[in-house]
Motif scaffolding. Structure first.
Motif, PDB file in Angstrom:
ATOM      1  N   GLN A   6       2.166 -42.845  34.560  1.00  0.00           N
ATOM      2  CA  GLN A   6       2.603 -42.030  33.425  1.00  0.00           C
ATOM      3  C   GLN A   6       4.097 -41.741  33.533  1.00  0.00           C
ATOM      4  N   SER A  33      -3.851 -40.497  41.361  1.00  0.00           N
ATOM      5  CA  SER A  33      -2.506 -40.723  41.913  1.00  0.00           C
ATOM      6  C   SER A  33      -1.803 -41.851  41.173  1.00  0.00           C
ATOM      7  N   SER A  55       6.586 -27.834  39.975  1.00  0.00           N
ATOM      8  CA  SER A  55       6.495 -29.140  39.357  1.00  0.00           C
ATOM      9  C   SER A  55       7.071 -29.078  37.948  1.00  0.00           C
ATOM     10  N   GLN A  86      -3.608 -29.352  39.751  1.00  0.00           N
ATOM     11  CA  GLN A  86      -4.614 -30.410  39.708  1.00  0.00           C
ATOM     12  C   GLN A  86      -5.155 -30.678  41.116  1.00  0.00           C
ATOM     13  N   PRO A 127       7.058 -31.728  45.518  1.00  0.00           N
ATOM     14  CA  PRO A 127       6.570 -32.943  46.197  1.00  0.00           C
ATOM     15  C   PRO A 127       5.957 -33.946  45.227  1.00  0.00           C
ATOM     16  N   GLU A 128       5.179 -33.445  44.249  1.00  0.00           N
ATOM     17  CA  GLU A 128       4.515 -34.373  43.330  1.00  0.00           C
ATOM     18  C   GLU A 128       5.525 -35.105  42.445  1.00  0.00           C
ATOM     19  N   ALA A 159      -0.760 -40.876  37.731  1.00  0.00           N
ATOM     20  CA  ALA A 159       0.372 -39.943  37.719  1.00  0.00           C
ATOM     21  C   ALA A 159       1.686 -40.725  37.807  1.00  0.00           C
ATOM     22  N   ALA A 216       7.044 -37.898  44.405  1.00  0.00           N
ATOM     23  CA  ALA A 216       6.130 -39.043  44.496  1.00  0.00           C
ATOM     24  C   ALA A 216       6.076 -39.793  43.173  1.00  0.00           C
ATOM     25  N   ARG A 217       6.000 -39.044  42.075  1.00  0.00           N
ATOM     26  CA  ARG A 217       5.911 -39.703  40.766  1.00  0.00           C
ATOM     27  C   ARG A 217       7.160 -40.535  40.482  1.00  0.00           C
ATOM     28  N   GLY A 235       1.693 -37.629  44.026  1.00  0.00           N
ATOM     29  CA  GLY A 235       2.023 -37.441  42.620  1.00  0.00           C
ATOM     30  C   GLY A 235       1.083 -36.514  41.873  1.00  0.00           C
ATOM     31  N   ILE A 236       0.152 -35.908  42.596  1.00  0.00           N
ATOM     32  CA  ILE A 236      -0.820 -35.029  41.937  1.00  0.00           C
ATOM     33  C   ILE A 236      -0.262 -33.606  41.932  1.00  0.00           C
ATOM     34  N   GLY A 237      -0.160 -33.003  40.759  1.00  0.00           N
ATOM     35  CA  GLY A 237       0.405 -31.664  40.639  1.00  0.00           C
ATOM     36  C   GLY A 237      -0.399 -30.630  41.410  1.00  0.00           C
ATOM     37  N   ARG A 238       0.249 -29.526  41.751  1.00  0.00           N
ATOM     38  CA  ARG A 238      -0.398 -28.540  42.616  1.00  0.00           C
ATOM     39  C   ARG A 238      -1.682 -27.981  42.000  1.00  0.00           C
ATOM     40  N   GLN A 245      -0.320 -33.740  46.738  1.00  0.00           N
ATOM     41  CA  GLN A 245       0.959 -33.651  46.016  1.00  0.00           C
ATOM     42  C   GLN A 245       1.856 -34.840  46.339  1.00  0.00           C
ATOM     43  N   PRO A 273      -0.987 -35.400  34.761  1.00  0.00           N
ATOM     44  CA  PRO A 273      -0.554 -34.528  35.843  1.00  0.00           C
ATOM     45  C   PRO A 273       0.014 -33.215  35.291  1.00  0.00           C
TER      46      PRO A 273
END
Lengths: 430, 274
Positions: B127, B121, B3, A391, B91-92, B124, B95-96, A386-389, A383, A430
């Protein structure tokens, strides 16, 4: 015996045996000797206490047939004429009458190093009986396979250059009953890669069975991808007799079946051989996937490396029982067994049991079993990139599977069905 | 905290000196234990900050709270990132949007290919920034070029994430991720720990190359040797969950020579606010 007093499973088995006897041209009287004496195991039996056979007994014995469909061979296999992709590779599929034919429907052109067993050399069931101790009840899959008529594929493998044999079975029609039997004799030093692709997309039963005798220094790599659907049952078994210095590697991935019971049984007849068992079971929906393995060391200095991984989600149920038998004669045995399990739902279930029976005193035998959910630190790490939960969860599940799948030969990975195991490829979105 | 659906947009341009991260009176606990007890810190574009302090002073906790680690609960205070409430983001999403945490102990993930992890990563983040995603071929070219920054062997792409990596290789992989994600605020938690001299030089050079006038870096470290390679604009000393003193690189030199006792005794009496 009156039907009135018979239990439903018993009645089902009686009917099944009568039908199978008729298939072989007999009638009820033509049932194999002793077949009337055995019954379906019940959950009162320790070996079956977690395993419900209803998925199997819901099949209607009076409507069973041996119809198959053409497997969806990957392009790389289909390009080859007569199933012979290369001089040392052969691809075969089961037809509706129990015969093995090339994907083009022709009899197999045997590659160098692989030929049918000479008639009368060895009979189906003969290797099995050297692997399973006499007086021991055979595994259910082997019993049912044994009473299902149909020519078995008996092959002799020779020469040090590896031979590849791809076997594919596809059950697409309800009430299909497919019990392929493969009997292998590997001459000393021979090497065979046997790849199974077993699929069922309808309420059906597939009961593949392998008997193999490995000569001195022979090597057999058996890879199986077995994927089914909720109404389908898989009862598989590999019965391997190993001579010294032989190597047997078995990697299998199982998913999607309503019921799967896989029972590999390996006997190192004089020890000094290597056995590697790697299994992956992915139990989603209401799938029940059961592996009962046995490795028997009949001599010294044998080696076993076993790893079984299972993932249970939804109401899926995974069962693993790993039996390792090390009698006094098997000194200096080196065996390790690991069962790793991911439990992803509160209604999913994992039952895992190492069963080490060790009498010899100079051995190194280890075992371990873990059951866990997805690791929070791994999820957070993904996460935080940047990776969604969701995913991230799929990536971790896929990674868990890959630990076993990466042991499959490259050709096994060509089958598109593997994507149904991994669900969908991890998308970039994502 | 879930998210959010990511709507692609072009990140607003950043000028040197723009306020990127603003932490005000932050209190946070793990289970029942309060670790952060009123941290305040402002970080602007173009700045490099160093955060020092004894073990257990709360440095790593601060970094994890900023990144959104679920084990920590913020009980008071705020964190704003480019004016947006960071604590409201998963959290994601943090980061994004450009917040990066380089882990002190990067996690090993067996079975997950490093290459795929990096690609997912990177895409993400791309994008989110409204950039075109990279397909597998384009990404492989991109990642191989980027690996040169940390002199990392491309063979590590084929392995599982951090699995079997040495300590130095893990830290290089962290800096590689930082280079691919192009964060606006990078927090590096003891990136120098466990590195030999050569590896430290390579990692430090990589971090320096990635520190731009439009980005900010927060280095958490125990050692002057990292700060010899990367000169910080501000050095903060943390103790008992608070920043006790802020100074420039001379403060780090003084810590190297005198330890932390004198700071805690003075308790921030001559703090230099950035």
């Amino acid at each position: 015996m009156s039907n009135v007093t018979q239990s439903r499973p018993r009645l089902w088995l009686e009917t099944l045996l009568q039908v199978l006897a008729q298939w072989s041209g007999g009638g009820a009287a033509g049932q194999p000797a002793g077949a009337r004496d055995w019954g379906l195991p019940t959950r009162r039996s320790e070996a079956w206490r977690f395993t419900d056979l209803r998925c199997l007994t819901q099949l209607d014995p009076t409507r069973l047939h041996t119809g198959t469909a053409a497997p969806h061979w990957p392009e790389a296999f289909r390009q080859a004429p007569s199933g012979q992709v290369s001089p040392r590779r052969l691809s075969l599929q089961l037809d509706g009458r129990g015969h093995w034919l090339s994907p083009q429907g022709e009899p197999p052109p045997w590659p160098h190093g692989l030929m049918p067993l000479p008639t009368g050399d060895i009979a189906p069931g003969q290797v099995l009986r050297t692997v399973i101790p006499s007086g021991t009840l055979l595994p259910l899959g082997a019993q049912l396979n044994g009473v299902t008529p149909g020519p078995s594929l008996g092959l002799q493998v020779s020469g040090p250059d590896p031979v590849h044999l791809d076997l594919a079975i596809q059950a697409e029609h309800a009430q299909a009953w497919l019990a392929p039997h493969v009997l292998l004799v590997l001459q000393p030093g021979a090497r065979l890669c046997l790849n199974w692709h077993v699929a069922a997309t309808a309420q059906a039963a597939v009961l593949p069975m392998v008997e193999a005798r490995l000569g001195l220094g022979a090597q057999l790599e058996e890879a199986t991808m077995a994927w089914g659907c909720p109404g389908a049952a898989f009862l598989g078994g590999s019965f391997i007799h190993q001579s010294p210095r032989s190597v047997y590697r078995r990697t299998n991935a199982t998913w999607g079946w309503g019921l799967s019971r896989d029972e590999p049984f390996v006997r190192q007849s004089q020890g000094q051989a290597e056995t590697h068992l790697h299994g992956l079971a992915v139990a989603r929906g209401q799938s029940l996937l059961d592996t009962h393995s046995t490795v028997y060391f009949d001599g010294p200095a044998g080696r076993l490396r076993q790893r079984h991984q299972a993932l249970a989600d939804d109401r899926g149920h995974s069962v693993f029982n790993g039996r390792v038998v090390v009698p006094r004669v098997a000194q200096q045995t080196d065996a390790s067994q690991l069962s790793r399990n991911l439990l992803l739902s509160t209604k999913a279930r994992i039952d895992t049991k190492p069963q080490l029976e060790i009498v010899a005193d100079d051995v190194q035998c280890t075992h371990g079993a873990t059951v866990s959910c997805l690791q929070a630190d791994e999820l957070f790490y993904l996460q935080s990139r940047g990776i969604g939960r969701d995913q991230a969860s799929r990536l971790l599940q896929r990674g868990f599977c890959e630990e076993i799948l990466q042991r499959l030969p490259q050709s096994a990975l060509l089958w598109p069905s593997l994507q149904s195991l991994l669900e969908t490829p991890v998308p970039d979105q994502p | 905290m879930t998210s959010t659906e990511t709507t692609p947009f072009r990140e607003a341009p950043i000028q040197p000196g723009d306020l990127l991260l603003s932490i005000e009176n932050l209190h946070a606990c793990v289970e029942e234990n309060e670790i952060l007890r009123g941290v305040s810190l402002q970080i602007r574009a173009g700045e490099i900050h160093a955060l020092m302090g004894r073990n257990g002073s709360g440095k790593s906790t601060l970094s994890k709270v900023v990144a959104g680690h679920p084990a920590y609960t913020v009980t008071a205070g705020s964190i704003h990132y480019r004016g947006q409430d960071l604590l409201g983001l998963a959290p994601e999403d943090r980061a994004r949007s450009g917040v990066f945490l380089g882990f002190q102990y990067p996690v090993e993930i067996p079975g997950v290919s490093n290459l795929e992890f990096l690609r997912v990563s990177c895409n993400a983040r791309r994008q989110h920034r409204g950039q075109e995603e990279l397909d597998t071929f384009a990404f492989e070219d991109h990642v191989r070029e980027t690996m040169a920054i940390v002199q990392m062997d491309p063979a590590f792409l084929e392995r599982s994430v951090n699995e079997g990596f040495s300590g130095g290789e893990k830290k290089r992989n962290e800096v590689l991720q930082m280079a691919l994600l192009e964060p606006l605020v990078a927090i590096l938690d003891e990136t120098d720990s466990g590195l030999d001299i050569d590896a430290l030089r390579i990692v430090a050079n990589g971090v320096k190359k990635l520190a731009l006038p439009t980005t900010a870096t927060l280095l958490i470290t125990h050692y002057q040797r990292l700060l010899d390679a990367i000169t910080p604009d501000f050095v903060h000393v943390m103790a008992a969950g608070r920043i006790l003193r802020t100074g420039d690189k001379d403060l780090a030199m003084a810590l190297e020579q005198r330890g932390y006792d004198w700071i805690e005794e003075a308790d921030g009496s001559d703090t230099l606010q950035p």
